[in-house]
Design a protein around this motif. Structure first.
Motif, PDB file in Angstrom:
ATOM      1  N   LEU A 164       0.820  -1.213   0.000  1.00 10.66           N
ATOM      2  CA  LEU A 164       0.000   0.000   0.000  1.00 10.66           C
ATOM      3  C   LEU A 164       0.853   1.262   0.000  1.00 10.66           C
ATOM      4  CD1 LEU A 164      -2.842  -1.108   2.446  1.00 10.66           C
ATOM      5  CD2 LEU A 164      -3.003  -0.828  -0.028  1.00 10.66           C
ATOM      6  N   LYS A 165       1.960   1.239   0.737  1.00 13.65           N
ATOM      7  CA  LYS A 165       2.872   2.380   0.752  1.00 13.65           C
ATOM      8  C   LYS A 165       3.419   2.647  -0.649  1.00 13.65           C
ATOM      9  CE  LYS A 165       3.457   4.392   4.791  1.00 13.65           C
ATOM     10  NZ  LYS A 165       3.295   5.849   4.969  1.00 13.65           N
ATOM     11  N   ASP A 166       3.796   1.577  -1.344  1.00 15.93           N
ATOM     12  CA  ASP A 166       4.335   1.714  -2.693  1.00 15.93           C
ATOM     13  C   ASP A 166       3.309   2.301  -3.662  1.00 15.93           C
ATOM     14  OD1 ASP A 166       6.731   0.694  -1.855  1.00 15.93           O
ATOM     15  OD2 ASP A 166       6.400  -1.328  -2.659  1.00 15.93           O
ATOM     16  N   LYS A 167       2.024   2.097  -3.346  1.00 13.17           N
ATOM     17  CA  LYS A 167       0.960   2.631  -4.199  1.00 13.17           C
ATOM     18  C   LYS A 167       0.514   4.025  -3.753  1.00 13.17           C
ATOM     19  CE  LYS A 167      -0.782  -1.974  -5.380  1.00 13.17           C
ATOM     20  NZ  LYS A 167      -0.278  -1.924  -6.766  1.00 13.17           N
ATOM     21  N   GLY A 168       1.177   4.560  -2.719  1.00 11.49           N
ATOM     22  CA  GLY A 168       0.894   5.924  -2.297  1.00 11.49           C
ATOM     23  C   GLY A 168      -0.168   6.069  -1.229  1.00 11.49           C
ATOM     24  N   PHE A 169      -0.600   4.958  -0.619  1.00 12.02           N
ATOM     25  CA  PHE A 169      -1.628   5.036   0.415  1.00 12.02           C
ATOM     26  C   PHE A 169      -0.993   5.331   1.778  1.00 12.02           C
ATOM     27  CE2 PHE A 169      -3.727   2.379  -2.798  1.00 12.02           C
ATOM     28  CZ  PHE A 169      -4.960   3.012  -2.890  1.00 12.02           C
ATOM     29  N   ASP A 170      -1.701   6.094   2.600  1.00 12.73           N
ATOM     30  CA  ASP A 170      -1.267   6.402   3.959  1.00 12.73           C
ATOM     31  C   ASP A 170      -1.832   5.331   4.891  1.00 12.73           C
ATOM     32  OD1 ASP A 170      -0.281   7.580   6.223  1.00 12.73           O
ATOM     33  OD2 ASP A 170      -1.868   9.099   6.368  1.00 12.73           O
ATOM     34  N   VAL A 171      -0.982   4.430   5.367  1.00 14.98           N
ATOM     35  CA  VAL A 171      -1.444   3.290   6.162  1.00 14.98           C
ATOM     36  C   VAL A 171      -0.625   3.165   7.436  1.00 14.98           C
ATOM     37  CG1 VAL A 171      -2.422   1.946   4.276  1.00 14.98           C
ATOM     38  CG2 VAL A 171       0.020   1.788   4.761  1.00 14.98           C
ATOM     39  N   ASN A 172      -1.179   2.449   8.399  1.00 15.59           N
ATOM     40  CA  ASN A 172      -0.551   2.224   9.692  1.00 15.59           C
ATOM     41  C   ASN A 172      -0.303   0.728   9.868  1.00 15.59           C
ATOM     42  OD1 ASN A 172      -1.173   1.398  12.745  1.00 15.59           O
ATOM     43  ND2 ASN A 172      -0.141   3.394  12.734  1.00 15.59           N
ATOM     44  N   LEU A 173       0.934   0.347  10.153  1.00 20.90           N
ATOM     45  CA  LEU A 173       1.292  -1.067  10.241  1.00 20.90           C
ATOM     46  C   LEU A 173       0.506  -1.781  11.338  1.00 20.90           C
ATOM     47  CD1 LEU A 173       2.984  -3.456   9.322  1.00 20.90           C
ATOM     48  CD2 LEU A 173       4.821  -2.665  10.841  1.00 20.90           C
ATOM     49  N   ARG A 174       0.388  -1.166  12.512  1.00 19.49           N
ATOM     50  CA  ARG A 174      -0.354  -1.805  13.602  1.00 19.49           C
ATOM     51  C   ARG A 174      -1.812  -1.975  13.237  1.00 19.49           C
ATOM     52  NH1 ARG A 174       0.288  -5.282  17.758  1.00 19.49           N
ATOM     53  NH2 ARG A 174      -1.795  -5.434  18.675  1.00 19.49           N
ATOM     54  N   GLY A 175      -2.370  -0.961  12.566  1.00 18.89           N
ATOM     55  CA  GLY A 175      -3.761  -1.060  12.138  1.00 18.89           C
ATOM     56  C   GLY A 175      -3.968  -2.188  11.142  1.00 18.89           C
TER      57      GLY A 175
END
Length: 229
Positions: A164-175
């Motif tokens: 998801l990071k590589d696709k530009g999404f803002d994500v949280n690993l713990r979530g």
């Protein structure tokens, strides 16, 4: 006859790598590819666009039968373009919200029955690689090879985070880790087609394997199965 067309069924939980592995194997084999998870994610988008509540089972089943879907593999990437009723929706399917809706929809018997025929329609010559959670156990029980891919929840969360990071999404690993654990629990206890390996599936833990390693293992299993007839 469609049951003479070979199917390679790849099942497993989210983040086990089955989507990427399935697309690479489909290209290598020259077979068609079915991302069954994208069917449920697409239905979630269709429901949102049509204003259909996720608790309205009858309306959801009708929408599943009526929606038009087209998958177009990308030549230089391990992703597919998805068109819903002629509209490209690929980016909308890759969010965690889309995954949550898909998990809810997949637990509805009326929806699963409505989408079963669509899944069968992907079985075309020369063969099909089908990726999902019940491809080998329910949708294609006569698949020539059934492989259940798995990995530890933390490994799967890290993979999903990077994707998801590589696709530009803002994500949280713990979530992501919590979401994967919750989805595993929900999919494992659902009434229809719970997440579990088919009785005759080969179980492959991908936690310590890279993509090419998994592709080679599954390709080797398929070759051996084809030689045995």
């Amino acid at each position: 006859m469609t049951n003479k067309i070979p199917v390679l069924a790849l099942d497993g939980p989210s983040g086990s790598g089955k989507g990427t592995i399935g697309q690479l194997l489909a290209r290598r084999l020259g077979w068609h590819f079915l991302d069954s998870g994208a069917l449920y994610r697409s239905l979630g988008v269709a429901a949102e666009q049509a204003g259909v509540d996720l608790n309205d089972k009858t309306a959801l089943a009708r929408l599943a039968l009526e929606m038009s879907l087209r998958f177009t593999p990308r030549e230089a990437a391990d992703t597919v373009d998805v068109q819903l009723n002629g509209q490209e929706i690929g980016d909308r399917l890759r969010t965690e919200a889309s995954g949550r809706r898909a998990s809810i929809l997949a637990a509805i018997p009326e929806v699963r029955r409505a989408l079963l025929q669509k899944q069968h329609s992907f079985r075309q010559p020369p063969g099909l690689v089908a990726d999902g959670r019940d491809m080998g156990s329910t949708v294609f029980p006569d698949a020539i090879l059934k492989v259940y891919l798995t990995a530890t929840p933390d490994v799967r969360a890290e993979r999903r985070y990077k994707q998801l990071k590589d696709k530009g999404f803002d994500v949280n690993l713990r979530g992501l880790f919590d979401e994967i654990r919750e989805r595993d629990a929900r999919d494992a206890v659902r009434e229809v087609s719970p997440l579990k390996p088919a009785k005759d599936a080969c179980i492959l833990d991908t936690s310590q394997l890279d993509i090419s390693g998994v592709v080679e293992r599954v390709y080797g299993l398929l070759q051996a199965r084809q030689r045995r007839g």
